[in-house]
Scaffold this motif. Structure first.
Motif, mmCIF file in Angstrom:
data_model
loop_
_atom_site.group_PDB
_atom_site.id
_atom_site.type_symbol
_atom_site.label_atom_id
_atom_site.label_comp_id
_atom_site.label_asym_id
_atom_site.label_seq_id
_atom_site.Cartn_x
_atom_site.Cartn_y
_atom_site.Cartn_z
ATOM 1 N N GLY A 91 0.657 -0.302 0.331
ATOM 2 C CA GLY A 91 -0.024 0.072 -0.130
ATOM 3 C C GLY A 91 0.900 0.840 -0.120
ATOM 4 O O GLY A 91 0.094 1.762 -0.205
ATOM 5 N N ALA A 92 2.253 1.313 0.260
ATOM 6 C CA ALA A 92 3.088 2.696 0.265
ATOM 7 C C ALA A 92 2.962 3.109 -0.792
ATOM 8 O O ALA A 92 3.592 2.335 -1.841
ATOM 9 C CB ALA A 92 3.982 2.296 1.209
ATOM 10 N N HIS A 93 2.848 4.802 -1.505
ATOM 11 C CA HIS A 93 3.383 5.104 -2.080
ATOM 12 C C HIS A 93 4.570 5.642 -2.210
ATOM 13 O O HIS A 93 4.690 6.374 -1.513
ATOM 14 C CB HIS A 93 2.393 6.212 -2.319
ATOM 15 N N THR A 94 5.485 4.477 -2.402
ATOM 16 C CA THR A 94 6.883 4.617 -2.537
ATOM 17 C C THR A 94 7.962 4.493 -3.741
ATOM 18 O O THR A 94 6.980 3.270 -4.666
ATOM 19 C CB THR A 94 7.287 4.274 -1.173
ATOM 20 N N SER A 95 9.283 4.436 -3.984
ATOM 21 C CA SER A 95 9.934 3.554 -4.866
ATOM 22 C C SER A 95 9.948 2.683 -4.780
ATOM 23 O O SER A 95 9.964 1.686 -3.809
ATOM 24 C CB SER A 95 11.243 4.265 -5.181
ATOM 25 N N PRO A 96 9.790 1.424 -6.334
ATOM 26 C CA PRO A 96 9.709 0.118 -6.610
ATOM 27 C C PRO A 96 10.967 -0.184 -6.501
ATOM 28 O O PRO A 96 11.254 -1.206 -6.676
ATOM 29 C CB PRO A 96 8.567 -0.153 -6.986
ATOM 30 N N SER A 97 12.160 0.942 -7.019
ATOM 31 C CA SER A 97 13.655 0.164 -7.122
ATOM 32 C C SER A 97 14.464 -0.174 -6.052
ATOM 33 O O SER A 97 14.318 0.844 -5.076
ATOM 34 C CB SER A 97 13.627 1.658 -8.188
ATOM 35 N N GLY A 98 15.484 -0.258 -6.175
ATOM 36 C CA GLY A 98 16.961 -0.450 -5.767
ATOM 37 C C GLY A 98 16.400 -1.363 -4.428
ATOM 38 O O GLY A 98 16.031 -2.292 -4.689
ATOM 39 N N ILE A 99 17.465 -0.467 -3.731
ATOM 40 C CA ILE A 99 16.639 -1.464 -2.231
ATOM 41 C C ILE A 99 15.514 -0.697 -1.178
ATOM 42 O O ILE A 99 14.841 -1.444 0.056
ATOM 43 C CB ILE A 99 18.220 -1.413 -1.219
ATOM 44 N N SER A 100 14.638 -0.486 -2.607
ATOM 45 C CA SER A 100 13.259 0.244 -1.183
ATOM 46 C C SER A 100 12.289 -0.622 -1.698
ATOM 47 O O SER A 100 12.494 -2.188 -1.661
ATOM 48 C CB SER A 100 13.233 1.399 -2.104
ATOM 49 N N ASP A 101 10.841 -0.420 -2.024
ATOM 50 C CA ASP A 101 10.187 -1.623 -1.948
ATOM 51 C C ASP A 101 9.996 -1.946 -3.184
ATOM 52 O O ASP A 101 9.498 -2.447 -4.105
ATOM 53 C CB ASP A 101 8.698 -0.802 -2.011
ATOM 54 N N ASN A 102 11.391 -3.121 -3.343
ATOM 55 C CA ASN A 102 11.452 -4.056 -4.616
ATOM 56 C C ASN A 102 11.220 -4.882 -4.583
ATOM 57 O O ASN A 102 12.082 -5.524 -4.058
ATOM 58 C CB ASN A 102 13.407 -3.313 -5.000
ATOM 59 N N VAL A 103 10.455 -5.670 -4.994
ATOM 60 C CA VAL A 103 9.435 -7.205 -4.895
ATOM 61 C C VAL A 103 9.978 -8.644 -6.293
ATOM 62 O O VAL A 103 10.082 -9.166 -5.580
ATOM 63 C CB VAL A 103 8.136 -7.356 -4.945
ATOM 64 N N MET A 104 10.984 -7.583 -6.645
ATOM 65 C CA MET A 104 11.612 -8.592 -8.168
ATOM 66 C C MET A 104 13.536 -8.755 -7.214
ATOM 67 O O MET A 104 14.113 -9.255 -7.494
ATOM 68 C CB MET A 104 12.169 -7.441 -8.769
ATOM 69 N N ARG A 105 13.607 -8.424 -6.066
ATOM 70 C CA ARG A 105 14.371 -8.834 -5.168
ATOM 71 C C ARG A 105 14.712 -9.968 -4.314
ATOM 72 O O ARG A 105 13.793 -10.582 -4.993
ATOM 73 C CB ARG A 105 14.542 -8.142 -4.333
ATOM 74 N N SER A 106 15.702 -11.088 -5.037
ATOM 75 C CA SER A 106 15.704 -12.473 -4.503
ATOM 76 C C SER A 106 16.348 -12.122 -3.529
ATOM 77 O O SER A 106 17.397 -11.812 -3.432
ATOM 78 C CB SER A 106 16.169 -12.761 -4.941
ATOM 79 N N MET A 107 15.913 -12.542 -2.076
ATOM 80 C CA MET A 107 17.037 -12.163 -0.792
ATOM 81 C C MET A 107 16.745 -14.380 -0.289
ATOM 82 O O MET A 107 16.212 -14.670 0.342
ATOM 83 C CB MET A 107 16.200 -12.098 0.447
ATOM 84 N N ALA A 108 18.474 -15.032 -0.970
ATOM 85 C CA ALA A 108 17.916 -15.846 -0.477
ATOM 86 C C ALA A 108 19.141 -15.991 1.301
ATOM 87 O O ALA A 108 18.992 -15.740 1.774
ATOM 88 C CB ALA A 108 19.648 -16.703 -1.442
ATOM 89 N N PRO A 109 18.238 -17.479 1.011
ATOM 90 C CA PRO A 109 18.744 -17.940 2.585
ATOM 91 C C PRO A 109 20.281 -17.911 3.095
ATOM 92 O O PRO A 109 21.324 -18.080 2.461
ATOM 93 C CB PRO A 109 18.573 -19.190 2.538
ATOM 94 N N GLY A 110 20.695 -17.753 4.172
ATOM 95 C CA GLY A 110 21.683 -17.668 4.856
ATOM 96 C C GLY A 110 22.524 -16.228 4.251
ATOM 97 O O GLY A 110 24.294 -16.159 4.257
ATOM 98 N N ARG A 111 21.901 -15.382 4.193
ATOM 99 C CA ARG A 111 22.025 -13.931 4.380
ATOM 100 C C ARG A 111 21.380 -13.037 4.631
ATOM 101 O O ARG A 111 20.218 -13.205 5.086
ATOM 102 C CB ARG A 111 22.681 -13.494 2.500
ATOM 103 N N SER A 112 21.894 -12.385 5.030
ATOM 104 C CA SER A 112 21.788 -10.489 5.186
ATOM 105 C C SER A 112 21.551 -9.287 3.840
ATOM 106 O O SER A 112 21.886 -9.414 3.144
ATOM 107 C CB SER A 112 22.191 -10.039 6.801
ATOM 108 N N TYR A 113 20.245 -8.722 3.788
ATOM 109 C CA TYR A 113 20.113 -7.567 2.637
ATOM 110 C C TYR A 113 19.360 -6.665 3.646
ATOM 111 O O TYR A 113 18.497 -6.808 4.709
ATOM 112 C CB TYR A 113 19.460 -8.491 2.758
#
Length: 535
Positions: free
Chosen positions: A166-188
């Motif tokens: 619901g947020a009106h914010t950037s969908p890019s980079g490290i913002s609200d970017n649901v194209m990112r993939s956060m694999a196990p064993g790491r921090s983001y």
């Protein structure tokens, strides 16, 4: 710990047992609906253990490195709200750990994926203009499968990411970017900055990684976000006690886990409903008291028709956007992803059922008691507001429209629909299943568009949701709304249902999603990409 350009750091994966108190849920007679899982006080005892061969017996020997759960009543306990984390000096900086945890809920011991060992996760409270900084630690074990030939077959359940719904914010980079993939064993690292004029209200967060989002949300990986300050100048609302209610559907297999898509897909899969991870909690009020209920339907699949015995429900906001006038309602229909802010004025002393009433969404929505409202004690002379401030977003006029487009939701199903296996179903937008490498809708920055959403599916309603920009619904099934409503999610009825809305595509370029928020449907292909570009 070393950072990579995508905002990821290597971490050592530590899995642990978690002793959770006061986890409860509500039994649902026909099928599943909207549930809320709660992140109450959780005492985590970390110990390494074998996920493949673990036992779920409550009285494990201390010599095995386990700690027995404290027995808790399965239901009828006072409503407990999740831990709150607030912004300070314009920044909300926090850590969210994703990992397996034990949960006691409705008398059942589960072992499921969670945020911070609880469900829901912590409530995040911030203000317009604030920045949300999260260190997301994916402490789940490695995936055991690769990518399937059909990417809309559920897969790799331990990959995750973060969506500020619901947020009106950037969908890019490290913002609200649901194209990112956060694999196990790491921090983001995640960093989301809200505009100074962002609407104030009830929002939420959840994973949005295609292939795993459904499994993770149904496990209870959800949490509320409150953007503070709405109705601050309305004393009848500002002085009312505020209650957060996260509704969820509870599902699990014979081992108390959610590890296979067959656990989710049948229409009868849900075991029971919950509010804040509790089964039929007790909500206490005094006669004449007014409370503000922030209700979030964080269910993975089903609508819920809310009914409070012998009480009206006064809607003051939907999907985080203030209404310009109260809506007195006997019942509130809330779809997955939607929020409803409600004022409740308690009646005479007594106990009243807060129920999920019957509703047909192509299959029966969940039915049964959600909570008990107990009215007792000294009376209070609290008033409902006579009027609300003007709605924060201006109505979109005909003269503003720069383009119109049509989006069609559809599906195929076996003849014996209710008995079909999930692999016999397919879900489409404009006749196509989701492809992350394809851009489906291109919209020029600054455009003001009118969209017509059509559902040709014979069997099911769908819940249309689009990221980044809210929309104003102007008609449903050919009938104009007397007062157009701002939403970010809307029900589109089956068998040719039509919803027409208008939206301003402003402030942010980038790629984001539109999809059905019945997550079984989204996971199986009912999603598209939207690219907003600057000419």
């Amino acid at each position: 710990m070393q950072q990579d350009p995508n905002g990821a750091s290597s971490v050592t994966s530590t899995m642990g047992t978690t002793t959770l108190s006061r986890r409860q849920l509500l039994d649902c007679g026909l099928k599943a609906g909207a549930l809320s899982l709660f992140a109450g006080a959780a005492n985590a005892q970390h110990a390494a253990h074998d996920h493949a061969g673990m036992s779920h017996t409550a009285d494990m020997s201390p010599t095995m490195g386990m700690i027995a759960d404290t027995p808790v009543p399965a239901m009828d306990q006072p409503l407990v709200e999740p831990e709150v984390r607030r912004s300070v000096n314009g920044v909300l900086s926090t850590t969210l750990r994703v990992g397996y945890a034990y949960r006691q809920i409705g008398g059942v011991r589960l072992y499921v994926r969670s945020y911070e060992g609880g469900s829901p996760g912590p409530t995040l409270r911030m203000k317009p203009g604030d920045t949300l900084r999260i260190k997301m630690i994916n402490d789940l074990p490695p995936n055991r499968d690769g990518l399937p030939a059909d990417i809309s077959h559920p897969h790799q359940f331990n990959n995750t990411n973060f969506h500020f719904h619901g947020a009106h914010t950037s969908p890019s980079g490290i913002s609200d970017n649901v194209m990112r993939s956060m694999a196990p064993g790491r921090s983001y690292n995640i960093e989301i900055t809200l505009p100074a004029d962002h609407t104030r209200g009830t929002y939420w967060y959840h994973p949005h990684h295609h292939g795993s989002a459904d499994i993770q949300m149904s496990s209870g990986m959800v949490g509320a976000i409150v953007i503070e300050g709405d109705f601050a100048d309305v004393p009848e609302i500002a002085t009312a006690r505020e209650r957060l209610m996260v509704l969820t559907q509870v599902v699990y297999d014979a081992n108390g886990m959610v590890e296979n898509f067959e656990t989710l897909f049948p229409e009868t899969a849900t075991r029971f409903l919950a509010i804040n991870g509790q089964r039929r909690p007790m909500i206490e009020m005094r006669p004449g008291e007014v409370q503000r209920w922030r209700i979030l339907n964080a269910a993975y699949q089903d609508d819920m028709l809310l009914d409070l015995e012998k009480h009206d429900l006064q809607a003051i906001a939907y999907d985080g956007i203030q209404l310009g006038a109260m809506q007195p309602l006997k019942q509130v229909l809330i779809a997955p992803g939607q929020r409803a802010d409600i004022l409740v004025k308690a009646g005479s002393p007594g106990t009243y059922a807060f129920n999920a009433a019957q509703y047909d969404q192509g299959h029966p929505s969940p039915v049964g008691p959600l909570a008990r409202v107990v009215v007792s004690g000294a009376p209070m002379d609290m008033k409902l507001p006579r009027a609300l401030p003007p709605a924060p977003l201006a109505t979109i006029k005909d003269s503003e429209i720069t383009n119109r487009r049509k989006v069609v939701l559809s599906a195929t199903a076996p003849e014996a629909d209710a008995a079909g296996h999930w692999q016999e179903f397919e879900f489409f937008v404009d006749g196509k299943k989701f492809d992350p490498s394809r851009i489906d809708q291109r919209v020029k920055l600054g455009a003001v568009e009118e969209w017509t959403i059509v559902n040709t599916h014979e069997h099911d309603d769908h819940v249309f949701h689009i990221h980044t920009n809210p929309f104003q619904v102007i008609s449903a099934n050919g009938k104009p709304l007397a007062v157009p409503e701002w939403r970010d999610s809307v029900i589109v009825e089956r068998k040719g249902g039509v919803v027409v809305f208008r939206s301003r595509f402003i402030d942010f370029t980038g790629v984001y999603m539109l999809h059905c928020h019945m997550m079984n449907h989204e996971e199986m292909g009912m999603m598209q990409t939207v690219e907003v570009y600057k000419a």
